[in-house]
Design an enzyme around this catalytic site. Structure first.
Site, PDB file in Angstrom:
ATOM      1  N   GLY A  38       0.782  -1.241   0.000  1.00 27.54           N
ATOM      2  CA  GLY A  38       0.000   0.000   0.000  1.00 27.54           C
ATOM      3  C   GLY A  38       0.809   1.283   0.000  1.00 27.54           C
ATOM      4  O   GLY A  38       0.346   2.307  -0.503  1.00 27.54           O
ATOM      5  N   ASP A  94       0.790   3.543   4.189  1.00 27.11           N
ATOM      6  CA  ASP A  94      -0.258   4.326   3.531  1.00 27.11           C
ATOM      7  C   ASP A  94      -1.271   4.851   4.529  1.00 27.11           C
ATOM      8  O   ASP A  94      -1.657   6.011   4.482  1.00 27.11           O
ATOM      9  CB  ASP A  94      -0.954   3.479   2.444  1.00 27.11           C
ATOM     10  CG  ASP A  94      -1.413   2.114   2.948  1.00 27.11           C
ATOM     11  OD1 ASP A  94      -1.170   1.781   4.129  1.00 27.11           O
ATOM     12  OD2 ASP A  94      -2.014   1.359   2.156  1.00 27.11           O
ATOM     13  N   ASP A  97      -4.777   2.528  10.730  1.00 30.15           N
ATOM     14  CA  ASP A  97      -6.176   2.228  11.029  1.00 30.15           C
ATOM     15  C   ASP A  97      -6.247   1.812  12.505  1.00 30.15           C
ATOM     16  O   ASP A  97      -6.224   2.670  13.389  1.00 30.15           O
ATOM     17  CB  ASP A  97      -6.639   1.135  10.054  1.00 30.15           C
ATOM     18  CG  ASP A  97      -8.110   0.827  10.147  1.00 30.15           C
ATOM     19  OD1 ASP A  97      -8.799   1.416  10.992  1.00 30.15           O
ATOM     20  OD2 ASP A  97      -8.603  -0.019   9.392  1.00 30.15           O
ATOM     21  N   THR A  98      -6.252   0.513  12.807  1.00 29.15           N
ATOM     22  CA  THR A  98      -6.246   0.106  14.218  1.00 29.15           C
ATOM     23  C   THR A  98      -4.898   0.377  14.871  1.00 29.15           C
ATOM     24  O   THR A  98      -4.799   0.518  16.085  1.00 29.15           O
ATOM     25  CB  THR A  98      -6.550  -1.401  14.362  1.00 29.15           C
ATOM     26  OG1 THR A  98      -5.487  -2.140  13.760  1.00 29.15           O
ATOM     27  CG2 THR A  98      -7.874  -1.761  13.721  1.00 29.15           C
ATOM     28  N   GLY A  99      -3.829   0.396  14.056  1.00 27.80           N
ATOM     29  CA  GLY A  99      -2.474   0.594  14.577  1.00 27.80           C
ATOM     30  C   GLY A  99      -1.710  -0.703  14.784  1.00 27.80           C
ATOM     31  O   GLY A  99      -0.527  -0.683  15.128  1.00 27.80           O
ATOM     32  N   THR A 101      -0.564  -2.927  12.643  1.00 24.48           N
ATOM     33  CA  THR A 101       0.549  -3.150  11.715  1.00 24.48           C
ATOM     34  C   THR A 101       1.786  -2.353  12.135  1.00 24.48           C
ATOM     35  O   THR A 101       2.880  -2.914  12.286  1.00 24.48           O
ATOM     36  CB  THR A 101       0.139  -2.755  10.281  1.00 24.48           C
ATOM     37  OG1 THR A 101      -1.074  -3.423   9.953  1.00 24.48           O
ATOM     38  CG2 THR A 101       1.221  -3.107   9.279  1.00 24.48           C
ATOM     39  N   LEU A 102       1.610  -1.052  12.346  1.00 25.38           N
ATOM     40  CA  LEU A 102       2.784  -0.232  12.683  1.00 25.38           C
ATOM     41  C   LEU A 102       3.330  -0.573  14.062  1.00 25.38           C
ATOM     42  O   LEU A 102       4.550  -0.544  14.270  1.00 25.38           O
ATOM     43  CB  LEU A 102       2.446   1.255  12.601  1.00 25.38           C
ATOM     44  CG  LEU A 102       2.408   1.860  11.197  1.00 25.38           C
ATOM     45  CD1 LEU A 102       2.412   3.371  11.271  1.00 25.38           C
ATOM     46  CD2 LEU A 102       3.566   1.387  10.331  1.00 25.38           C
ATOM     47  N   LYS A 125      -6.796   7.144  10.346  1.00 30.25           N
ATOM     48  CA  LYS A 125      -8.182   7.013  10.826  1.00 30.25           C
ATOM     49  C   LYS A 125      -8.117   7.039  12.352  1.00 30.25           C
ATOM     50  O   LYS A 125      -8.203   6.001  13.017  1.00 30.25           O
ATOM     51  CB  LYS A 125      -8.790   5.686  10.360  1.00 30.25           C
ATOM     52  CG  LYS A 125      -9.158   5.617   8.899  1.00 30.25           C
ATOM     53  CD  LYS A 125      -9.842   4.286   8.606  1.00 30.25           C
ATOM     54  CE  LYS A 125     -10.095   4.114   7.139  1.00 30.25           C
ATOM     55  NZ  LYS A 125     -10.574   2.753   6.796  1.00 30.25           N
ATOM     56  N   ASP A 153      -5.822  -0.135  -1.942  1.00 29.38           N
ATOM     57  CA  ASP A 153      -6.592  -1.020  -2.824  1.00 29.38           C
ATOM     58  C   ASP A 153      -7.873  -1.541  -2.179  1.00 29.38           C
ATOM     59  O   ASP A 153      -8.043  -1.486  -0.956  1.00 29.38           O
ATOM     60  CB  ASP A 153      -5.756  -2.226  -3.205  1.00 29.38           C
ATOM     61  CG  ASP A 153      -5.658  -3.224  -2.050  1.00 29.38           C
ATOM     62  OD1 ASP A 153      -5.292  -2.808  -0.932  1.00 29.38           O
ATOM     63  OD2 ASP A 153      -5.990  -4.405  -2.254  1.00 29.38           O
TER      64      ASP A 153
HETATM   65  P1  XMP Z   1      -3.933  -1.375  10.888  1.00 25.32           P
HETATM   66  O1  XMP Z   1      -5.326  -1.682  11.376  1.00 25.32           O
HETATM   67  O2  XMP Z   1      -2.973  -2.470  11.229  1.00 25.32           O
HETATM   68  O3  XMP Z   1      -4.139  -1.421   9.338  1.00 25.32           O
HETATM   69  O4  XMP Z   1      -3.496  -0.005  11.295  1.00 25.32           O
HETATM   70  C1  XMP Z   1      -3.321  -0.886   8.418  1.00 25.32           C
HETATM   71  C2  XMP Z   1      -3.583  -1.548   7.094  1.00 25.32           C
HETATM   72  O5  XMP Z   1      -5.006  -1.773   6.882  1.00 25.32           O
HETATM   73  C3  XMP Z   1      -5.353  -1.536   5.555  1.00 25.32           C
HETATM   74  N1  XMP Z   1      -6.437  -0.526   5.526  1.00 25.32           N
HETATM   75  C4  XMP Z   1      -6.994   0.021   4.431  1.00 25.32           C
HETATM   76  N2  XMP Z   1      -6.733  -0.192   3.134  1.00 25.32           N
HETATM   77  N3  XMP Z   1      -8.388   1.396   2.547  1.00 25.32           N
HETATM   78  C5  XMP Z   1      -7.455   0.494   2.193  1.00 25.32           C
HETATM   79  O6  XMP Z   1      -7.214   0.327   0.994  1.00 25.32           O
HETATM   80  C6  XMP Z   1      -8.709   1.661   3.829  1.00 25.32           C
HETATM   81  O7  XMP Z   1      -9.596   2.495   4.094  1.00 25.32           O
HETATM   82  C7  XMP Z   1      -7.967   0.918   4.826  1.00 25.32           C
HETATM   83  N4  XMP Z   1      -8.001   0.922   6.181  1.00 25.32           N
HETATM   84  C8  XMP Z   1      -7.040   0.022   6.576  1.00 25.32           C
HETATM   85  C9  XMP Z   1      -4.082  -1.065   4.873  1.00 25.32           C
HETATM   86  O8  XMP Z   1      -3.523  -2.178   4.203  1.00 25.32           O
HETATM   87  C10 XMP Z   1      -3.163  -0.643   5.982  1.00 25.32           C
HETATM   88  O9  XMP Z   1      -1.785  -0.811   5.686  1.00 25.32           O
END
Ligand code: XMP
Length: 168
Positions: A38, A94, A97-99, A101-102, A125, A153
């Site tokens: 992403g 990119d 979201d929940t955090g 991954t990072l 988000k 995507d």
């Molecule tokens: P977390 O929850 O770990 O997620 O912070 C991060 C990953 O979730 C995917 N993601 C999205 N991908 N549109 C997307 O295309 C979205 O609105 C979205 N929200 C979360 C993304 O792969 C990101 O790296």
């Protein structure tokens, strides 16, 4: 599809982030690490907006949907990273979201003995973030909508769009 940020708005914001990062890392060795897939468009633009010389690496993060007995699993692949010992690392994704991954990647990267790990995300988000992670550089805070384009995507599609749109 509703456009959330135009290509021009993204380009202007990425340049300002690049200026900020250039100032912050001007005297220390920097490695920019993108999270595949992403971040690939964002990283390509951001690294050209960072005037400070830096190296580049990538990691892969992917989520696998869980079953009734096994929760969603996050898979990380850090096998092709350059040597990070003693270097400043800027982890670039990119969207935050929940955090999860990072947060997980930051812990794993710390095992590579870098001088410090900082994070940059194009989109945040914020209302969805469950972990304590606070990104150091943020392009735009966005509401809880599913967005695509500029690398993001839906089932592998829409990454090529030069703008960011909300998918209905
Ligand atoms: P977390 O929850 O770990 O997620 O912070 C991060 C990953 O979730 C995917 N993601 C999205 N991908 N549109 C997307 O295309 C979205 O609105 C979205 N929200 C979360 C993304 O792969 C990101 O790296």
């Amino acid at each position: 599809m509703q456009t959330l940020f135009t290509a021009r708005e993204i380009a202007e914001r990425v340049q300002r982030l690049g200026d900020e990062i250039s100032r912050d890392f001007q005297d220390s060795p920097l490695t920019v690490i993108g999270v595949l897939h992403g971040s690939v468009v964002f990283v390509a633009d951001l690294m050209r907006a960072i005037a400070t010389p830096h190296q580049l690496g990538f990691v892969t993060a992917s989520s696998y949907r869980g079953t009734a007995t096994a929760p969603e699993e996050l898979r990380l692949d850090l096998d092709s990273l350059p040597d990070l010992a003693g270097r400043n690392v800027l982890l670039v994704d990119d969207i935050l979201d929940t955090g999860r991954t990072l947060s997980a990647l930051t812990v794993r990267l710390a095992e590579c003995e870098p001088r410090a790990v900082r994070t940059a995300v194009l989109l945040w988000k914020k209302e969805r973030t469950e972990t304590v992670i606070m990104p150091d550089y943020v392009g735009f805070e966005i509401p809880n909508r599913f967005v695509v384009g500029y690398g993001l995507d839906f089932n592998g599609d829409y990454r090529h769009l030069p703008y960011i749109g909300v998918l209905d």
